[in-house]
Design a protein around this motif. Structure first.
Motif, PDB file in Angstrom:
ATOM      1  N   ASP A 296       4.049   6.737  -3.378  1.00 43.99           N
ATOM      2  CA  ASP A 296       4.865   5.780  -3.764  1.00 43.99           C
ATOM      3  C   ASP A 296       5.086   4.763  -4.164  1.00 43.99           C
ATOM      4  O   ASP A 296       4.435   3.443  -4.751  1.00 43.99           O
ATOM      5  CB  ASP A 296       6.102   6.581  -4.775  1.00 43.99           C
ATOM      6  CG  ASP A 296       5.950   7.955  -5.315  1.00 43.99           C
ATOM      7  OD1 ASP A 296       4.242   8.336  -5.056  1.00 43.99           O
ATOM      8  OD2 ASP A 296       6.883   9.467  -4.596  1.00 43.99           O
ATOM      9  N   ARG A 297       5.845   4.052  -3.054  1.00 45.64           N
ATOM     10  CA  ARG A 297       6.112   2.399  -2.750  1.00 45.64           C
ATOM     11  C   ARG A 297       5.423   2.196  -1.708  1.00 45.64           C
ATOM     12  O   ARG A 297       5.788   2.616  -0.106  1.00 45.64           O
ATOM     13  CB  ARG A 297       7.488   2.414  -2.537  1.00 45.64           C
ATOM     14  CG  ARG A 297       8.304   3.640  -1.489  1.00 45.64           C
ATOM     15  CD  ARG A 297      10.021   2.768  -1.241  1.00 45.64           C
ATOM     16  NE  ARG A 297      10.087   3.484  -0.048  1.00 45.64           N
ATOM     17  CZ  ARG A 297       9.913   2.525   1.407  1.00 45.64           C
ATOM     18  NH1 ARG A 297       9.783   1.779   0.967  1.00 45.64           N
ATOM     19  NH2 ARG A 297      10.526   3.062   2.418  1.00 45.64           N
ATOM     20  N   GLY A 298       5.064   1.304  -1.437  1.00 47.07           N
ATOM     21  CA  GLY A 298       4.345   0.420  -0.414  1.00 47.07           C
ATOM     22  C   GLY A 298       3.331  -0.563  -0.341  1.00 47.07           C
ATOM     23  O   GLY A 298       3.962  -1.515  -1.681  1.00 47.07           O
ATOM     24  N   ILE A 299       2.192  -1.257   0.312  1.00 50.38           N
ATOM     25  CA  ILE A 299       2.080  -2.649   0.549  1.00 50.38           C
ATOM     26  C   ILE A 299       0.660  -2.508  -0.697  1.00 50.38           C
ATOM     27  O   ILE A 299      -0.132  -1.178   0.258  1.00 50.38           O
ATOM     28  CB  ILE A 299       1.286  -3.021   1.915  1.00 50.38           C
ATOM     29  CG1 ILE A 299       2.686  -2.845   2.832  1.00 50.38           C
ATOM     30  CG2 ILE A 299       0.571  -4.425   1.689  1.00 50.38           C
ATOM     31  CD1 ILE A 299       2.522  -3.114   3.670  1.00 50.38           C
ATOM     32  N   PRO A 300       0.345  -2.888  -1.555  1.00 52.52           N
ATOM     33  CA  PRO A 300      -0.987  -2.812  -2.765  1.00 52.52           C
ATOM     34  C   PRO A 300      -2.033  -3.053  -1.319  1.00 52.52           C
ATOM     35  O   PRO A 300      -2.083  -4.262  -0.865  1.00 52.52           O
ATOM     36  CB  PRO A 300      -0.827  -3.968  -3.607  1.00 52.52           C
ATOM     37  CG  PRO A 300       0.995  -4.392  -3.460  1.00 52.52           C
ATOM     38  CD  PRO A 300       1.342  -4.337  -2.009  1.00 52.52           C
ATOM     39  N   ALA A 301      -3.003  -2.488  -1.507  1.00 48.83           N
ATOM     40  CA  ALA A 301      -4.095  -2.247  -0.613  1.00 48.83           C
ATOM     41  C   ALA A 301      -5.691  -2.133  -2.009  1.00 48.83           C
ATOM     42  O   ALA A 301      -5.529  -1.671  -2.646  1.00 48.83           O
ATOM     43  CB  ALA A 301      -4.647  -1.640   0.255  1.00 48.83           C
ATOM     44  N   THR A 302      -7.075  -2.368  -1.126  1.00 47.64           N
ATOM     45  CA  THR A 302      -7.990  -1.645  -1.749  1.00 47.64           C
ATOM     46  C   THR A 302      -8.651  -1.035  -1.456  1.00 47.64           C
ATOM     47  O   THR A 302      -8.835  -1.790   0.309  1.00 47.64           O
ATOM     48  CB  THR A 302      -8.631  -2.667  -2.426  1.00 47.64           C
ATOM     49  OG1 THR A 302      -8.055  -4.193  -3.787  1.00 47.64           O
ATOM     50  CG2 THR A 302     -10.293  -2.622  -3.669  1.00 47.64           C
ATOM     51  N   PRO A 337     -14.256   3.328  -2.769  1.00 44.01           N
ATOM     52  CA  PRO A 337     -14.790   1.947  -3.001  1.00 44.01           C
ATOM     53  C   PRO A 337     -14.428   1.663  -3.915  1.00 44.01           C
ATOM     54  O   PRO A 337     -14.823   2.138  -4.719  1.00 44.01           O
ATOM     55  CB  PRO A 337     -16.259   1.666  -2.312  1.00 44.01           C
ATOM     56  CG  PRO A 337     -16.551   2.490  -1.590  1.00 44.01           C
ATOM     57  CD  PRO A 337     -15.907   4.460  -2.314  1.00 44.01           C
ATOM     58  N   GLY A 338     -12.993   0.154  -4.135  1.00 49.66           N
ATOM     59  CA  GLY A 338     -12.321  -0.130  -4.960  1.00 49.66           C
ATOM     60  C   GLY A 338     -11.558   0.221  -6.058  1.00 49.66           C
ATOM     61  O   GLY A 338     -11.368  -0.390  -6.375  1.00 49.66           O
ATOM     62  N   ALA A 339     -10.911   1.631  -5.412  1.00 49.25           N
ATOM     63  CA  ALA A 339     -10.055   2.139  -5.539  1.00 49.25           C
ATOM     64  C   ALA A 339      -8.609   1.793  -5.506  1.00 49.25           C
ATOM     65  O   ALA A 339      -9.126   0.748  -3.715  1.00 49.25           O
ATOM     66  CB  ALA A 339      -9.646   3.481  -4.558  1.00 49.25           C
ATOM     67  N   LYS A 340      -7.787   1.200  -6.064  1.00 51.94           N
ATOM     68  CA  LYS A 340      -5.885   0.203  -5.758  1.00 51.94           C
ATOM     69  C   LYS A 340      -5.463   1.438  -5.550  1.00 51.94           C
ATOM     70  O   LYS A 340      -4.606   2.807  -5.737  1.00 51.94           O
ATOM     71  CB  LYS A 340      -6.180   0.201  -6.859  1.00 51.94           C
ATOM     72  CG  LYS A 340      -6.540  -1.359  -7.834  1.00 51.94           C
ATOM     73  CD  LYS A 340      -6.975  -2.407  -7.122  1.00 51.94           C
ATOM     74  CE  LYS A 340      -8.051  -2.978  -7.771  1.00 51.94           C
ATOM     75  NZ  LYS A 340      -8.644  -4.349  -6.782  1.00 51.94           N
TER      76      LYS A 340
END
Length: 355
Positions: A296-302, A337-340
Motif C-alpha cells: 500500500d505504501r512504498g517507493i514508486p517503481a515501474t 512490463p510498464g506496470a506502475k
C-alpha cells in the motif's frame, strides 16, 4: 545431530601469511586465518583473488614467502607436500584412466607404505563410504562425472588426512549433479568429523556446504563468517554483491536511536540496525527476495522487464532510485512490463553498508 570430530582432524592456522610470485605479484597478502578442527571452511572469491594459492600453501604445493602456517600444533611452513598430513581433491579428478577404480583408490595407500591386503581393505571401505560399493573393477571411463568425483574423494579419504582439501571439485559437473555431489561431500565431512578447506567461486555452493566462508578479494580477506552472517550482514559492497545477489540503493539515514536507524527513500521509511552509522547519506543492500512488490505504501517503481523461470517471476524494476532486481512467487498473475507499482522492504530486509 552433532558430528564427532575425527581423532586425526586438525585445525589450520595462517599467521600473517604472504605469497609473492616474483617481485611485483602479491597473490596472498598477510592473511590471518583459523580453520577449526572438524569444520568445513570455504575460500570464496572471484578469479585471481588468492583462494587457490591459499589452498595450495596448505597442501605444500606453494611455499609461503613470509608468515607461518600451522596444521595442528606443527609448523609446516617450510615442509614439502609429502611431509604434510593432507590430501587434495582436484578439479580434474586426476584419475588414472588405465587403472580400475580400486587401483586408483589404493594407489596412494601403496605409496604410503600400506601392505597389499590392508590397502585393498581400506580402499573397499572408502568406496563403500562414498556410495560406490561394487564399482571397484570398473574403469574411470565407465563412470559418470559424479561417480568419478566420488572416486577422487574416496582416494583422498582413505589416507585419513588431518586436513582434506577440495579445489573447485564440482566445476566439471552439470547443475543437478553439482547439487547431489556437494550434498555427498558435506554429509561425509560431517559424518567423519573431517577438517575440510574447500575452494569455489560459486556462491550457492559455498552457502550450501560451509560451516564458515572466507570471502577473498585482491589477495586479502574481505570478510569471514557463517553463510547466514555473510548473507544477512555483509561488511561492504563487495561482499553484499558477491554473496548471493544484492541490490545496492542510496538512502538517507534520518534518525539513529541506540542500535536502530530509520532510513528514507522517496518518502518511504524503514527501520533497521544502524551498524554504528550516524545520520546522513547511506547505502543499503537488499536481496531480491526481500523486496516486496505492490504494498500500500512504498517507493514508486515501474516494471521494466518480467521473466518467467518456472518456480517464480523475476522482475527488473526502475525508478528514481535506479534499477533493482526482484523475485516474486506469484507466477499465475505476473506483472506486465510498464506496470506502475510500489516497492517496499520485508521486515528483515535491507542492511546498511558501513562506508
Amino acid at each position: 545431530m552433532t558430528a564427532t570430530i575425527s581423532s586425526k582432524a586438525a585445525p589450520v592456522r595462517f599467521e600473517a601469511v604472504t605469497k609473492r610470485f616474483g617481485k611485483d605479484v602479491v597473490a596472498v597478502d598477510a592473511i590471518n586465518l583459523h580453520v577449526e578442527a572438524g569444520k568445513l571452511v570455504t575460500l570464496l572469491g572471484p578469479s585471481g583473488c588468492g583462494k587457490t594459492t591459499t589452498l595450495r600453501m596448505i597442501a605444500g604445493l606453494e611455499m609461503a614467502s613470509s608468515g607461518r602456517i600451522l596444521i595442528g600444533d606443527r609448523d609446516v611452513t617450510k615442509l614439502p607436500a609429502t611431509d604434510r598430513d593432507v590430501s587434495m581433491v582436484f578439479q580434474s579428478y586426476a584419475l588414472f584412466p588405465h587403472m580400475s577404480v580400486l587401483e586408483n583408490v589404493t594407489y596412494g595407500l601403496t605409496f604410503s607404505g600400506f601392505g597389499k591386503a590392508e590397502a585393498r581393505s581400506r580402499a573397499l571401505a572408502g568406496l563403500d563410504l562414498v556410495g560406490l560399493k561394487g564399482f571397484d573393477a570398473r574403469l574411470p571411463s565407465e563412470l559418470s562425472g559424479g561417480q568419478q568425483q566420488r572416486v577422487a574423494v574416496a582416494r583422498a579419504l582413505v589416507l585419513e588426512p588431518q586436513v582434506l582439501l577440495f579445489d573447485e571439485p564440482l566445476s566439471n559437473l552439470d547443475a543437478k549433479l553439482r547439487r547431489q555431489v556437494r550434498e555427498d561431500i558435506r554429509a561425509i565431512q560431517q559424518d567423519l568429523g573431517l577438517t575440510v578447506v574447500y575452494v569455489t567461486h560459486d556462491q550457492e555452493e559455498a552457502l550450501a556446504v560451509s560451516d564458515e566462508i572466507v570471502v577473498m578479494r585482491n589477495a586479502a580477506i574481505a570478510q569471514i563468517g557463517t553463510p547466514r552472517q555473510l548473507y544477512d550482514t555483509p561488511n561492504d559492497r563487495f561482499v553484499a554483491d558477491f554473496i548471493g545477489e544484492a541490490n545496492l540503493i542510496a538512502c538517507q539515514i534520518v534518525a539513529v536511536e541506540g542500535d536502530m536507524a530509520t532510513i528514507e527513500i522517496e518518502g518511504y521509511r524503514h527501520s533497521l540496525p544502524s551498524r554504528g552509522m550516524a545520520t546522513g547519506p547511506g547505502t543499503i543492500a537488499v536481496r531480491p527476495s526481500r523486496l516486496l512488490i505492490g504494498a500500500d505504501r512504498g517507493i514508486p517503481a515501474t516494471v521494466a522487464k518480467a521473466t518467467y523461470v518456472g518456480v517464480r517471476m523475476e522482475y527488473t524494476l526502475t525508478g528514481a532510485f535506479g534499477q533493482v532486481f526482484a523475485v516474486h512467487d506469484d507466477v499465475d498473475a505476473p506483472l506486465e512490463p510498464g506496470a506502475k507499482i510500489t516497492m517496499s522492504f520485508a521486515d528483515k530486509g535491507p542492511v546498511l553498508l558501513p562506508e
